[in-house]
Scaffold this motif. Sequence first.
Motif, PDB file in Angstrom:
ATOM      1  N   THR A 243      47.395  59.839  23.614  1.00 22.82           N
ATOM      2  CA  THR A 243      46.481  59.817  22.292  1.00 22.82           C
ATOM      3  C   THR A 243      45.607  58.631  22.453  1.00 22.82           C
ATOM      4  O   THR A 243      46.130  57.508  22.491  1.00 22.82           O
ATOM      5  N   ILE A 244      44.476  58.759  22.148  1.00 19.50           N
ATOM      6  CA  ILE A 244      43.222  57.414  21.928  1.00 19.50           C
ATOM      7  C   ILE A 244      42.636  57.862  20.822  1.00 19.50           C
ATOM      8  O   ILE A 244      41.981  58.994  20.669  1.00 19.50           O
ATOM      9  N   GLN A 245      42.731  57.073  19.698  1.00 23.07           N
ATOM     10  CA  GLN A 245      42.042  57.382  18.429  1.00 23.07           C
ATOM     11  C   GLN A 245      40.661  57.067  18.832  1.00 23.07           C
ATOM     12  O   GLN A 245      40.366  55.513  18.250  1.00 23.07           O
ATOM     13  N   TRP A 246      39.820  57.580  19.275  1.00 26.43           N
ATOM     14  CA  TRP A 246      38.482  57.051  19.565  1.00 26.43           C
ATOM     15  C   TRP A 246      37.736  56.422  18.292  1.00 26.43           C
ATOM     16  O   TRP A 246      36.655  55.705  18.381  1.00 26.43           O
ATOM     17  N   ALA A 247      37.953  57.085  17.363  1.00 26.90           N
ATOM     18  CA  ALA A 247      37.147  56.660  16.036  1.00 26.90           C
ATOM     19  C   ALA A 247      37.609  55.244  15.767  1.00 26.90           C
ATOM     20  O   ALA A 247      36.631  54.475  15.049  1.00 26.90           O
ATOM     21  N   ASP A 248      38.633  54.725  16.156  1.00 29.54           N
ATOM     22  CA  ASP A 248      38.971  53.736  15.915  1.00 29.54           C
ATOM     23  C   ASP A 248      38.738  52.209  16.875  1.00 29.54           C
ATOM     24  O   ASP A 248      39.161  51.192  16.833  1.00 29.54           O
ATOM     25  N   GLU A 249      38.136  52.933  17.905  1.00 25.61           N
ATOM     26  CA  GLU A 249      37.948  52.018  19.002  1.00 25.61           C
ATOM     27  C   GLU A 249      36.606  51.028  18.877  1.00 25.61           C
ATOM     28  O   GLU A 249      35.609  51.309  18.351  1.00 25.61           O
ATOM     29  N   LYS A 250      36.813  49.899  19.258  1.00 24.19           N
ATOM     30  CA  LYS A 250      35.918  48.663  19.359  1.00 24.19           C
ATOM     31  C   LYS A 250      35.455  48.465  20.839  1.00 24.19           C
ATOM     32  O   LYS A 250      36.217  48.425  21.801  1.00 24.19           O
ATOM     33  N   PRO A 251      34.153  48.351  21.058  1.00 19.44           N
ATOM     34  CA  PRO A 251      33.705  48.274  22.485  1.00 19.44           C
ATOM     35  C   PRO A 251      33.818  46.990  22.897  1.00 19.44           C
ATOM     36  O   PRO A 251      32.928  46.108  23.418  1.00 19.44           O
ATOM     37  N   ASP A 252      35.180  46.450  23.027  1.00 21.58           N
ATOM     38  CA  ASP A 252      35.461  45.106  23.442  1.00 21.58           C
ATOM     39  C   ASP A 252      36.591  44.720  24.645  1.00 21.58           C
ATOM     40  O   ASP A 252      36.964  43.776  25.026  1.00 21.58           O
ATOM     41  N   ARG A 253      36.706  45.924  25.304  1.00 27.18           N
ATOM     42  CA  ARG A 253      37.787  45.810  26.411  1.00 27.18           C
ATOM     43  C   ARG A 253      37.417  45.192  27.465  1.00 27.18           C
ATOM     44  O   ARG A 253      38.176  44.517  28.343  1.00 27.18           O
ATOM     45  N   VAL A 254      36.035  45.024  27.496  1.00 23.20           N
ATOM     46  CA  VAL A 254      35.567  44.233  28.890  1.00 23.20           C
ATOM     47  C   VAL A 254      35.844  42.596  28.638  1.00 23.20           C
ATOM     48  O   VAL A 254      36.022  42.026  29.765  1.00 23.20           O
ATOM     49  N   GLU A 255      36.402  42.358  27.452  1.00 20.60           N
ATOM     50  CA  GLU A 255      36.725  40.744  27.298  1.00 20.60           C
ATOM     51  C   GLU A 255      38.639  40.978  28.043  1.00 20.60           C
ATOM     52  O   GLU A 255      38.817  39.704  28.128  1.00 20.60           O
ATOM     53  N   ARG A 256      38.805  41.777  28.313  1.00 25.86           N
ATOM     54  CA  ARG A 256      40.272  41.744  29.028  1.00 25.86           C
ATOM     55  C   ARG A 256      40.327  41.968  30.446  1.00 25.86           C
ATOM     56  O   ARG A 256      41.196  41.995  31.253  1.00 25.86           O
ATOM     57  N   THR A 257      38.993  42.302  30.829  1.00 19.43           N
ATOM     58  CA  THR A 257      38.906  42.544  32.321  1.00 19.43           C
ATOM     59  C   THR A 257      38.993  41.085  32.957  1.00 19.43           C
ATOM     60  O   THR A 257      38.734  39.981  32.345  1.00 19.43           O
ATOM     61  N   VAL A 258      39.212  41.163  34.364  1.00 19.18           N
ATOM     62  CA  VAL A 258      39.435  39.796  35.122  1.00 19.18           C
ATOM     63  C   VAL A 258      38.365  39.858  36.203  1.00 19.18           C
ATOM     64  O   VAL A 258      38.185  40.959  36.855  1.00 19.18           O
ATOM     65  N   LEU A 259      38.178  38.498  36.673  1.00 21.00           N
ATOM     66  CA  LEU A 259      37.274  38.275  37.703  1.00 21.00           C
ATOM     67  C   LEU A 259      37.977  37.760  38.861  1.00 21.00           C
ATOM     68  O   LEU A 259      39.210  37.282  38.624  1.00 21.00           O
ATOM     69  N   LYS A 260      37.452  37.931  40.095  1.00 20.56           N
ATOM     70  CA  LYS A 260      38.140  37.537  41.315  1.00 20.56           C
ATOM     71  C   LYS A 260      37.658  36.110  41.761  1.00 20.56           C
ATOM     72  O   LYS A 260      36.492  36.033  41.967  1.00 20.56           O
ATOM     73  N   ARG A 261      38.268  35.188  42.086  1.00 18.51           N
ATOM     74  CA  ARG A 261      38.125  33.959  42.554  1.00 18.51           C
ATOM     75  C   ARG A 261      37.885  33.884  43.866  1.00 18.51           C
ATOM     76  O   ARG A 261      37.081  33.311  44.699  1.00 18.51           O
ATOM     77  N   TYR A 262      39.018  34.923  44.500  1.00 19.30           N
ATOM     78  CA  TYR A 262      38.973  35.006  46.097  1.00 19.30           C
ATOM     79  C   TYR A 262      38.611  36.322  46.431  1.00 19.30           C
ATOM     80  O   TYR A 262      38.960  37.417  45.593  1.00 19.30           O
ATOM     81  N   ASN A 263      38.043  36.691  47.642  1.00 11.92           N
ATOM     82  CA  ASN A 263      37.774  37.944  47.933  1.00 11.92           C
ATOM     83  C   ASN A 263      38.981  38.846  48.391  1.00 11.92           C
ATOM     84  O   ASN A 263      39.028  38.846  49.600  1.00 11.92           O
ATOM     85  N   ALA A 264      39.722  39.277  47.496  1.00 12.59           N
ATOM     86  CA  ALA A 264      40.888  39.817  47.877  1.00 12.59           C
ATOM     87  C   ALA A 264      41.387  40.716  46.896  1.00 12.59           C
ATOM     88  O   ALA A 264      40.951  40.537  45.590  1.00 12.59           O
TER      89      ALA A 264
END
Length: 466
Positions: A243-264
């Motif tokens: 279950t995901i309550q889409w009506a309550d979602e905020k478009p903020d999940r990008v803030e929890r994504t991570v970047l790679k310092r190394y090509n791996a």
Amino acid sequence: MSVVDDLTRFVLATSFDDLSSRAVDQLKIRVLDSLGCAIGAVDATPVRLVYDAIAEFGGNPLCTVLGLGRSAPDRAALANGFLVRYLDFNDSYLAPGETCHPSDNLAAVLAGWECGDGDGPALLTALAVAYQVQCRLADEAPVRARGFDHVTHLTFSAAAGVAKALGLDLEQTANAIAIAGTAFHALRVTRTGRLSHWKGLAAPQATAAATWAAFLARRGITGPAEVFEGAKGFMDTISGRFTIQWADEKPDRVERTVLKRYNAEVHSQSAIEALLELRERDGFTGSDVERIELETFDVAYDIIGGGAEGDKTRVRTKEEADHSLPYLLAVAALDGQVLPAQYAPERIAADDVQQLLRRVHIHPADDLSHLFPDHHACRLTVRLRDGRSLTADKRDYEGFHTRPMSWDTVTEKFTRLAEPVLGQPATADVAERVRQLDDASRADVTSLLADLNGAIARHLGREDRP
């Protein structure tokens, strides 16, 4: 209402004003990082093969294909998506049972945006929607343990992002998501055993198919309204109930994504950082190393350490190398870095790295596994031939959400990847134009894409081709 109805209302209701200033900043960073990965991949042989196939097939020139000119939207999504994905240097999202690469959505969203009428903020909003959908499905409906690849979620998110970028209405958007979520699913064998070029193409193919679904829906083609919860639907056959309550979602999940310092592969990042910090602090070289021992969390062990997804000491190709912790730690010890140069065929085949990788030993640890995904923990021991044992513990790395990369650091990464192709002035110009995406007009973004396309085409010697 069906789950698709709820999801569709979230897609249509989300506006640029709903994005926090931090989310906007992180989206721009992800765009710059993704473009760097794309530009850094343009000389790769598999990329050239995809270019050649698209050139052979042709396509209505509606969308930019970086370095090739213009083609149909689904082919632009495929080619540009492969550029972003090929190096395996783009961003990731870590959920308890799933890891994905949300920037895989960018190429499809761009294709939809080019066929719509939005500006820079509209592009960022559509991308934020795609990020949110993919990341939340990874949280609540993981599929890896059931034998499906994470790009299965990408079909839903890319369709949502393309629909948003195109400006589809409620019914069209629901149908786009339903078609894509019914028809296009990927098997996890893509990333197990002997890896192939498909490791980098599975996500672009999924987004190309989702793009096609969105354009069909725009024409009036309908899809199964109960794709999620219906009999023999996604929940019944692939994900299980969630279950995901889409009506309550905020478009903020990008803030929890991570970047790679190394090509791996992303689960290697803290271990590589630990080894390179020891190497710099204590001054050893790869030839000094007798043995490397790593304790890590179970997801890292299963995917790249020799656990559930196969032996990682038989490394023959780029695809196998960037998904092998033994190779990654060995080449880091020898070369002092893990970047695209570490995947040259002659580097992979070299005796020094092939011998050292067999002296790298990986073990899962329960206490570190319990910390994932909020932490990215490992314990590293490097045993040297002179009898010394060097140790390091990590809980995160630069690029993780607890220690995010700054705009300046990402710009340095972008410059390293893009400058050999674009040259210095153009590289700096692109970075600055991406930084201003939230204020960019449609003409600004269109001009940026055209300039990038031309510069890459000149580098490839394709500027006179159709």
